[in-house]
Design an enzyme around this catalytic site. Structure first.
Site, short mmCIF file in Angstrom:
data_model
loop_
_atom_site.label_atom_id
_atom_site.label_comp_id
_atom_site.label_asym_id
_atom_site.label_seq_id
_atom_site.Cartn_x
_atom_site.Cartn_y
_atom_site.Cartn_z
N GLU A 259 -54.89 -55.62 -45.87
CA GLU A 259 -54.11 -54.69 -46.70
C GLU A 259 -54.09 -55.29 -48.09
O GLU A 259 -53.56 -56.38 -48.27
CB GLU A 259 -52.65 -54.57 -46.24
CG GLU A 259 -52.44 -54.48 -44.76
CD GLU A 259 -52.35 -53.06 -44.29
OE1 GLU A 259 -52.18 -52.17 -45.15
OE2 GLU A 259 -52.46 -52.83 -43.08
N CYS B 92 -46.46 -53.15 -52.07
CA CYS B 92 -47.85 -52.69 -52.03
C CYS B 92 -47.90 -51.16 -52.02
O CYS B 92 -48.92 -50.58 -52.36
CB CYS B 92 -48.56 -53.26 -50.82
SG CYS B 92 -47.70 -52.97 -49.29
#
Lengths: 519, 519
Positions: free
Chosen positions: B256, B295
């Site tokens: 990720e 994020c």
């Protein structure tokens, strides 16, 4: 000499410059050449994405399935001519060539049927929606949509037909345009199939491209919505995995690579039983079919100590009946290896194995039938016997990609054989022959994490299976670790590689309407 | 100064040598140190695999779920103390710290429930079996079994709590032992949680390990049954992807990484409407929560041209009310960045963005509250306005991981905004605020392949959602391309990363018995 063409941006084009030479591996005659010099991969790829991708995404699964059906029929209609190409350029026996070609048309037909089942939808909503918080209005779904790039299929030399069919079936049905890059050495059959596909005139413009010859710098033209599906050696796989063109955009990469597949004879199986005959027949087929050049072929034969002599003698006798030679010659049952470099690799590999095993067959000079003297890439079917599998390393780690396998004794316990098999560090297929349910249970649990597929032979199905070496569209094909960590086929699972899964959150009535409308 | 310990092979150990220093990012006070020098990663990893893996695989899903429930409760019971650690070492406001800690306990509890649902099985048989050939006796199944390695969790500095919880929940439930490697800079909270987990005494020996400090050469100790789940920068992700320890064994790697998430205001939304307020509120939350260090935070705000002035002025006004400073000080609503190097990166990133945009807020000197003069890693909430998004590059490609976002105008058409959003080349989340079903439909179809998750805000759910920035266990988390190509969570889908799928072929009655018995 025939010059193979590439099909890019909707046109057949010839490369310039020095070509690769394609030969008949039984006679070393030059039969064709191919070059990609001068091809604009960047433009070709963009055409595939923009024109082909868009067109395929506008079709339903049923419509994409109809395309696959037409492609399957196009292959089947020219089966006899294609078999001749498999013999001439692939070193295939007639039976080997059929296996490859029927595998292609069969897999395309299987996915045509799946397309029909999936019907009018253009993408898949996965599972039920789910309430996300206290309010029943805020809802979540998952959908599988076609990726907006292209699917680059880098196929192996051993299955120029089936390789195209199995990869294309999944990509096209999922809604992605394909660029087929066959191994150059055996590309004649792939080229003929590509010609048939274009002539069939059922693929939308851009949905299909074909590259005959060197890959050049094509990987530099990849972008983040693309998918690369590669079948070949673990070394090449590792080079792909670390290539800047793939790392840069997290390009999705599927690898099928080396595999030290095993066949295990259960401790319950007695000589002469149906299960025993099945075991011998299937090991033998894997050693000889395609001259052992199958990624799923058995390389290690695990046999209870008390049965080793029987198995060794029976297999040796069966191998003596084999006729190695030019597959165009009557009576030949095992053809040559595909290339000179394969021959070098396999000879070196056998030498490596022989350092820790003894020869049962294969270490004697022989004369292939129907071949000019000294020509052709032939190796004798080679059976080895490894008596100290704990000390041995190569037998568990070095895939000899030819008609070669090694008998490895074990003490009849599932724990011991699982431990030995697992040393292969990730395999495509493991087969077990047993009618003992407790043994089978242990083998399922012990072997599962190390294999893409497990195959259990037993009395009741002794003559009803396709054997462990046959990849069926219903079951996944791939394997962890050394085998590359990839996964293809497996019915609808095969679409996942070419699909992107997205979570969708929002007001339930809106999402229900949108997804139903557009699906 | 407190020295953080690692938990390996069932023991708490201290590293030797020169430690990393952990600070309070608001004051730069040294609060702890950590070192991994002298740790034997190879032995630690093997203990996790051999002892922890075996123990977890012997448990049912329900039993593994009970472990997760106990871990969830262990965190919740010490919530207040953990919040203090989040404030002191993470630069979190109280609210930020709760978001992280409750995310951890909530996700563990969610997977505890899933374990209960999955019940007494130890692995999953996937879907129905399928007949493989003409004979109904030869049958195929697919099973998902725990991989026989360890799950190495390399977590990001921004969510030391939630990062542990969400990754561990899936791995432990799937039956894999975990090795948690938190980002060193904010590891105090992770360390406290690790202590709680060990003290809870519910994890089997070897099922949990914890590494405080530098990763050293730990990747060299990976083997082919292991899984690495990484959250962090795209640059580090690319280094992992090409690391020999990962490439060698086709180690499964989930990444990720960077994400240029977007929020789009639909052309139908008028100022003052509920949907409009929802849009402003959620953009604002993403800019300020965790000082923008999420994020999933919105980086690009797409607004129809006619609404740009309204949105700009409203957000500017809201940002004026923010109080930046030491989160231990009353009234502070935005804390510092986590580290000095983050501060440098974010400042450089804002400079880059400002070359192609103008400042709305953020380019003025300010004094953070409750901080010794000149100390702390503070940056002012920064709103930019990019008037030429076609010429602009950084706005679509450079993630500024702080309280910073850019307004980008568009013409109100879905085609145009999809094209602009897609320039981000793969995102974790895209949010769209609209009550126009046609616009929403276009956005679902256009954005899906570029996102891990799409979030649709609308009138009827305006006050009922957790916003686009919150990762829920029910929906997958990850994204294609630049975002790393990974996928975590998503309910039962979250187990896939830690499971190996195997095809099983054999006689139907035997397989039925074996799989039912052992499942």
């Amino acid at each position: 000499m025939e010059q193979l063409e590439s099909y890019v941006s909707g046109n057949w084009v010839k490369g310039s410059g020095k070509p690769s030479i394609l030969v008949n591996p039984a006679t070393e005659e030059h039969i064709a050449e191919a070059s990609t010099e001068g091809l604009d991969f960047g433009a070709a790829f963009q055409y595939a994405r923009d024109v082909g991708g868009k067109a395929l995404r506008a079709l339903s699964f049923a419509q994409r399935g109809e395309i696959l059906r037409a492609l399957s029929r196009a292959i089947h209609a020219k089966r006899d001519a294609l078999i001749e190409d498999g013999i001439a350029n692939g070193g295939n026996t007639r039976s080997d060539a059929k296996f490859d070609i029927d595998g292609a048309s069969g897999t395309l037909a299987y996915y045509a049927d799946l397309g029909k089942q999936l019907g009018d939808a253009k993408f898949l909503v996965e599972g039920d929606g789910i309430q996300l918080a206290r309010s029943p209005r805020w809802f979540g779904y998952h959908a599988l949509v076609p990726r907006h790039g292209l699917a680059l299929h880098i196929n192996a030399f051993n299955f120029p037909g089936w390789g195209i069919g199995e990869k294309m079936a999944c990509a096209i049905l999922a809604g992605m345009p394909v660029v087929v890059k066959p191994a150059t050495s055996t590309a004649v059959l792939a080229y003929r199939i590509a010609k048939l596909f274009v002539e069939a005139n059922v693929l939308p413009p851009g949905a299909f491209s074909f590259i005959a010859g060197s890959p050049g710098n094509m990987l530099d033209s990849l972008s983040e919505q693309d998918v690369v599906a590669f079948t070949g050696s673990a070394d090449t796989g590792a080079r792909l995995r670390t290539h800047a063109g793939i790392v840069r955009g997290s390009v999705r990469l599927n690898i099928e690579a080396d595999s030290l597949n095993s066949a295990t004879l259960g401790p319950d199986v007695s000589a002469g039983s149906d299960t025993y005959r099945m075991f011998l027949r299937e090991v033998m087929r894997d050693m000889t079919q395609k001259a052992g050049q199958k990624c799923t072929a058995t390389r290690r034969i695990f046999v209870p100590e008390g049965m080793v002599n029987d198995v060794r003698d029976e297999l040796a006798a069966m191998l003596r009946d084999v006729q190695v030679g030019n597959p165009a010659t009557d009576g030949v049952t095992v053809g040559p290896l595909a290339t000179a470099s394969q021959l070098r690799d396999i000879r070196a590999g056998i030498e490596l194995l022989a350092k820790e095993s003894t020869f049962v067959t294969g270490n004697q000079a022989f004369t292939p039938a129907g071949v000019p003297e000294g020509k052709g890439y032939f190796v004798a079917p080679t059976l080895l016997h490894c008596t100290d599998p704990d000390a041995a390393k190569a037998v568990h780690a070095h895939e000899v990609f030819g008609p070669c396998a090694t008998i490895v004794p074990y003490d009849g316990s599932s724990g011991r054989v699982v431990e030995l098999i697992a040393r292969g560090a990730g395999m495509l297929v493991g087969s077990v022959y047993s009618d003992d349910r407790a043994f089978v249970t242990d083998m399922v649990m012990g072997l599962a994490p190390y294999h893409g597929r497990l195959y259990f032979g037993s009395e009741k199905i002794a003559d009803q299976t396709a054997g462990p070496g046959t990849v069926l569209p219903q079951s996944i094909h791939g394997g962890p670790g050394r085998a590359g960590g990839g996964e293809e086929l497996g019915g609808q699972r095969g679409l996942a590689l070419y699909s992107h899964r997205v979570a969708i959150q929002g007001a339930r009535p809106i999402l229900d309407a949108v997804l139903e409308l557009k699906k």
